[in-house]
Design a protein around this motif. Structure first.
Motif, mmCIF file in Angstrom:
data_model
loop_
_atom_site.group_PDB
_atom_site.id
_atom_site.type_symbol
_atom_site.label_atom_id
_atom_site.label_comp_id
_atom_site.label_asym_id
_atom_site.label_seq_id
_atom_site.Cartn_x
_atom_site.Cartn_y
_atom_site.Cartn_z
ATOM 1 N N ASP A 75 16.250 15.640 -17.267
ATOM 2 C CA ASP A 75 17.537 15.459 -16.965
ATOM 3 C C ASP A 75 17.994 14.410 -17.928
ATOM 4 O O ASP A 75 18.615 13.332 -17.652
ATOM 5 C CB ASP A 75 17.766 14.991 -15.369
ATOM 6 N N GLY A 76 17.425 14.458 -19.252
ATOM 7 C CA GLY A 76 17.951 13.381 -20.210
ATOM 8 C C GLY A 76 17.330 12.488 -20.060
ATOM 9 O O GLY A 76 17.712 11.475 -21.224
ATOM 10 N N LEU A 77 16.282 12.040 -19.441
ATOM 11 C CA LEU A 77 15.319 10.888 -19.422
ATOM 12 C C LEU A 77 13.971 11.007 -19.733
ATOM 13 O O LEU A 77 13.525 12.042 -19.784
ATOM 14 C CB LEU A 77 15.481 10.136 -18.115
ATOM 15 N N ILE A 78 13.566 10.169 -20.499
ATOM 16 C CA ILE A 78 11.978 10.091 -21.032
ATOM 17 C C ILE A 78 11.103 9.093 -20.509
ATOM 18 O O ILE A 78 11.662 8.026 -20.625
ATOM 19 C CB ILE A 78 11.978 10.546 -22.234
ATOM 20 N N GLU A 79 10.080 9.111 -20.201
ATOM 21 C CA GLU A 79 9.029 8.206 -19.785
ATOM 22 C C GLU A 79 8.454 7.503 -20.821
ATOM 23 O O GLU A 79 7.995 8.375 -21.882
ATOM 24 C CB GLU A 79 8.224 8.620 -18.807
ATOM 25 N N ILE A 80 8.427 6.193 -21.012
ATOM 26 C CA ILE A 80 7.807 5.346 -22.368
ATOM 27 C C ILE A 80 6.346 4.858 -21.536
ATOM 28 O O ILE A 80 6.333 3.969 -20.815
ATOM 29 C CB ILE A 80 8.452 4.331 -22.697
ATOM 30 N N ARG A 81 5.263 5.558 -22.298
ATOM 31 C CA ARG A 81 4.073 5.280 -21.530
ATOM 32 C C ARG A 81 3.395 4.033 -22.256
ATOM 33 O O ARG A 81 2.868 3.209 -21.476
ATOM 34 C CB ARG A 81 3.115 6.440 -21.787
#
Length: 367
Positions: free
Chosen positions: A324-330
């Protein structure tokens, strides 16, 4: 000597002459010495003085729901397929597709002449057998017949009653009734047609209990269990459901697992329609989540610009799942750090920035 009136008139004329002379003088001055405009300030000059315009945001930790989209058909959880039990002529069909019916309501009537005649004959035989049993009881008390003869008449009566029950049941089945409350979704019979045994005449579906059937690949099946949250997007809203059940084994032909999703009744969820079902397959907790457009890419590297004072630092980050247009930064970014949200196209490591407070920044200055 001049009169007072003449003196006043001469003074007015003099005043107008003075005003006209002053106006003429101002005009001549402006023509001779025109006002010089301030030199235009270039975009590059503004950038050199203040830095590159950007907007910022603060990195925050939040949960990110990872969903997969599947497509399936809406159907009723309770369906009645009305079939013919015997070979009969359709006498009448009393409903149309789209009609709402209640349990017990007559849907169709089959001719059933032979069944009615058989039931009437069995009914007459039962009445005669009952009279015979009563007569045998009287004779048994008088000693005219034996116990075996009486028992024989009773057995005969029970056999005829069983035959009457069967023929009455067959006769009753010529009047076809709804077993559930619902909507008629299919009609395959017309008056005058012959209804063969097992032929589907009508289909009634209970729209108060809906479900969606979708097929899952093995990779996603591992993450989905009964009760898993499901979103079904409609034109103006999202309707939520949950996974009702999952097949324990894959279809040998396709290798896919069938999942049944329970849905609440909704006017836009119509049996037979195809909808998108977004099933929650994973939920990441506690990591930094950013809008995916903020993350820049160059070759195999992903990076963001971290703001420190009025300069930026190019920071390489490791990415996780996106949705949904978001991304996780690990890794590579901590909660609370300030990063460039917009205006990063012209940035470089160590660039000076001009933070915009009133609106989104573009890659160009707006002096």
């Amino acid at each position: 000597m001049r009169t007072l009136k003449e003196l006043v008139k001469d003074r007015k004329t003099l005043a107008w002459m003075i005003i006209a002379g002053l106006a003429l003088g101002v005009l001549v001055f402006r023509i001779a010495f025109p006002q010089r405009k301030a030199p235009a300030v270039s975009v590059s000059a503004i950038r050199a003085e203040k830095g590159l315009p950007v907007t910022i945001l603060v990195a925050e930790s939040r949960a990110l729901d990872i969903r997969r989209s599947y497509y399936g058909q809406v159907r009723s959880a309770r369906i009645q397929e009305v079939t013919a039990f015997l070979r009969e002529i359709v006498d009448s069909v009393r409903v149309e597709v789209g009609d709402r019916v209640r349990a017990g309501e007559i849907l169709a009537v089959l001719s059933g002449g032979e069944q009615a005649a058989a039931a009437a004959a069995d009914r007459a035989s039962v009445e005669e057998a009952r009279k015979d049993v009563e007569r045998m009881k009287v004779l048994f008390r008088e000693g005219a017949v034996s116990r075996a003869e009486l028992d024989q008449s009773v057995v005969r009566l029970k056999g005829l009653e069983a035959s009457l029950s069967a023929s009455s049941s067959r006769s009753a089945r010529t009047v076809v009734r709804a077993k559930i409350d619902g909507v008629v979704t299919e009609r395959h019979a017309e008056a005058g047609e012959i209804a063969e045994p097992g032929r589907v005449l009508l289909v009634v579906q209970d729209t108060a209990e809906l479900e969606i059937e979708v097929l899952l690949p093995q990779a996603d099946r591992l993450y989905i269990v009964g009760g898993t949250d499901v979103e079904v997007p409609l034109e103006d809203r999202i309707v939520r459901g949950s996974v009702k059940r999952l097949d324990p084994a894959a279809d040998p032909r396709t290798g896919l697992f069938r999942a049944i999703i329970a849905m609440p009744p909704d006017r836009a969820l119509l049996p037979g329609s195809t909808v998108e079902a977004r099933i929650l397959v994973k939920r990441s907790l506690g990591g930094v989540v950013l809008p995916s457009g903020i993350v820049q890419r160059e070759g195999d590297e992903s990076f963001v610009y971290v703001v420190s004072g009025d300069v930026v630092q190019r920071r390489v980050v490791s990415l996780g799942e996106g949705a949904d247009g978001l991304i996780e930064i690990r890794s590579g970014l901590k909660p609370g750090e300030t990063i460039v949200a917009e205006g990063s196209s012209a940035l470089y490591d160590g660039a000076r920035v001009w933070i915009q407070e009133d609106g989104p920044a573009s890659g160009e200055a707006t002096p």
